[in-house]
Scaffold this motif. Structure first.
Motif, PDB file in Angstrom:
ATOM      1  N   GLY A 176       4.057   7.607  -3.656  1.00  0.00           N
ATOM      2  CA  GLY A 176       4.643   6.316  -3.989  1.00  0.00           C
ATOM      3  C   GLY A 176       5.434   5.695  -2.850  1.00  0.00           C
ATOM      4  O   GLY A 176       6.097   4.668  -3.044  1.00  0.00           O
ATOM      5  N   VAL A 177       5.365   6.293  -1.677  1.00  0.00           N
ATOM      6  CA  VAL A 177       6.106   5.737  -0.534  1.00  0.00           C
ATOM      7  C   VAL A 177       5.233   4.677   0.157  1.00  0.00           C
ATOM      8  O   VAL A 177       4.048   4.903   0.402  1.00  0.00           O
ATOM      9  CB  VAL A 177       6.486   6.859   0.471  1.00  0.00           C
ATOM     10  CG1 VAL A 177       7.184   6.270   1.702  1.00  0.00           C
ATOM     11  CG2 VAL A 177       7.374   7.886  -0.219  1.00  0.00           C
ATOM     12  N   GLN A 192       0.870  -1.178   0.000  1.00  0.00           N
ATOM     13  CA  GLN A 192       0.000   0.000   0.000  1.00  0.00           C
ATOM     14  C   GLN A 192       0.904   1.223   0.000  1.00  0.00           C
ATOM     15  O   GLN A 192       1.858   1.283   0.798  1.00  0.00           O
ATOM     16  CB  GLN A 192      -0.893  -0.016   1.247  1.00  0.00           C
ATOM     17  CG  GLN A 192      -1.921   1.100   1.226  1.00  0.00           C
ATOM     18  CD  GLN A 192      -2.755   1.134   2.493  1.00  0.00           C
ATOM     19  OE1 GLN A 192      -2.712   0.223   3.310  1.00  0.00           O
ATOM     20  NE2 GLN A 192      -3.506   2.201   2.647  1.00  0.00           N
ATOM     21  N   VAL A 193       0.646   2.187  -0.909  1.00  0.00           N
ATOM     22  CA  VAL A 193       1.532   3.344  -1.018  1.00  0.00           C
ATOM     23  C   VAL A 193       0.759   4.638  -0.800  1.00  0.00           C
ATOM     24  O   VAL A 193      -0.463   4.676  -0.956  1.00  0.00           O
ATOM     25  CB  VAL A 193       2.223   3.393  -2.407  1.00  0.00           C
ATOM     26  CG1 VAL A 193       3.164   2.212  -2.591  1.00  0.00           C
ATOM     27  CG2 VAL A 193       1.200   3.458  -3.540  1.00  0.00           C
ATOM     28  N   ASP A 194       1.481   5.716  -0.466  1.00  0.00           N
ATOM     29  CA  ASP A 194       0.847   7.034  -0.357  1.00  0.00           C
ATOM     30  C   ASP A 194       0.920   7.721  -1.728  1.00  0.00           C
ATOM     31  O   ASP A 194       1.495   7.161  -2.668  1.00  0.00           O
ATOM     32  CB  ASP A 194       1.485   7.847   0.779  1.00  0.00           C
ATOM     33  CG  ASP A 194       2.900   8.318   0.459  1.00  0.00           C
ATOM     34  OD1 ASP A 194       3.316   8.216  -0.724  1.00  0.00           O
ATOM     35  OD2 ASP A 194       3.595   8.773   1.375  1.00  0.00           O
ATOM     36  N   PRO A 195       0.333   8.930  -1.879  1.00  0.00           N
ATOM     37  CA  PRO A 195       0.311   9.573  -3.207  1.00  0.00           C
ATOM     38  C   PRO A 195       1.706   9.801  -3.794  1.00  0.00           C
ATOM     39  O   PRO A 195       1.855   9.928  -5.012  1.00  0.00           O
ATOM     40  CB  PRO A 195      -0.398  10.906  -2.942  1.00  0.00           C
ATOM     41  CG  PRO A 195      -1.253  10.643  -1.746  1.00  0.00           C
ATOM     42  CD  PRO A 195      -0.469   9.684  -0.897  1.00  0.00           C
TER      43      PRO A 195
END
Ligand code: CTP
Ligand code: MG
Length: 224
Positions: free
Chosen positions: A146-147, A141-144
């Protein structure tokens, strides 16, 4: 209900995806052969693009003849999003129907055994049932930006397919609230109703790209 009203933008063929030939038969024809071979199916609502109503009727007639189907096939026009198409199909169901299976025409090679497993689970009391397969890749699962924010335990994940089976009243209630989910079970989850996963099948893959069409052709033992 077979939803076949999408344009197939990712496949990029000259005709809408469900009407693209695979081993000489449109994807919709393959899909209908599976649906009509399921003994529990009493009627089929086919949801198609407005320009394909006559073609879809002819495909359905040919498959009914081929498999000696008892059921009746109704063709209706779909909407802009998949959820709109399902809602259109729900409006065309006969009064007496209590269990509805929603199936993607694009999952055209789904084995009859998958239909049977979904039907059996609904008949055993589940209000919503989806076929699923274990996920082979590790999923992040990534944040906006891409992390990565989480790595869910893969053993708890399932990639879900169709046909998805529902008590009719539950599916109608789910679609009355909204239709903006990538699958119908997602709408039922929002109602707080339980959704059961039964075993899916790799052959129920969704034809999305031309590589998928080649995979489907290989499964049929032909080259596309
Ligand atoms: N579908 C539909 N009505 C829509 C969109 C999709 O009935 N407005 C159907 C498709 O025909 C397909 C299934 O829903 O059988 C799954 O959708 P998808 O694989 O995304 O098909 P398309 O939307 O046609 O393809 P794309 O997203 O590449 O345009
Ligand atoms: Mg789509």
């Amino acid at each position: 209900m077979v939803v076949a009203a999408g344009s197939g933008s990712r496949l990029g063929a000259a005709v809408p995806k469900a009407f693209v030939p695979l081993a000489g038969v449109p994807l919709l024809g393959h899909a209908l052969r599976g649906v009509l071979s399921c003994a529990a199916v009493s009627e089929v609502v086919l949801v198609v693009p407005a320009a394909q109503v006559d073609t879809a009727g002819a495909i359905a007639e040919a498959v009914c003849r081929e498999v000696g189907a008892r059921g009746v096939v109704t063709v209706v026009v779909g909407g802009a999003e998949r959820g709109d198409s399902v809602a259109a199909g729900l409006g065309a169901l006969s009064d007496g129907v209590e269990v509805v299976l929603v199936h993607d025409a694009a999952r055209c090679l789904t084995p009859v055994a998958v239909f049977d497993r979904v039907v059996a689970a609904v008949e055993a009391g589940a209000v919503a049932v989806v076929p699923g397969t274990p996920v082979v890749d590790t999923v992040k699962q990534v944040d906006p930006d891409g992390v990565v924010v989480a790595t869910p335990d893969r053993s708890t994940l399932r990639a879900v397919q169709t046909p998805q089976g529902f008590r009719r009243d539950v599916l109608v209630r789910a679609h009355a609230t909204s239709s903006d989910a990538t699958d119908d079970a997602g709408l039922v989850e929002r109602l707080g109703e339980p959704v059961l996963v039964v075993d899916g099948d790799p052959r129920a893959l969704k034809v999305t790209t031309s590589a998928d069409l080649e995979t489907a052709a290989r499964l049929l033992g032909v080259t596309s």
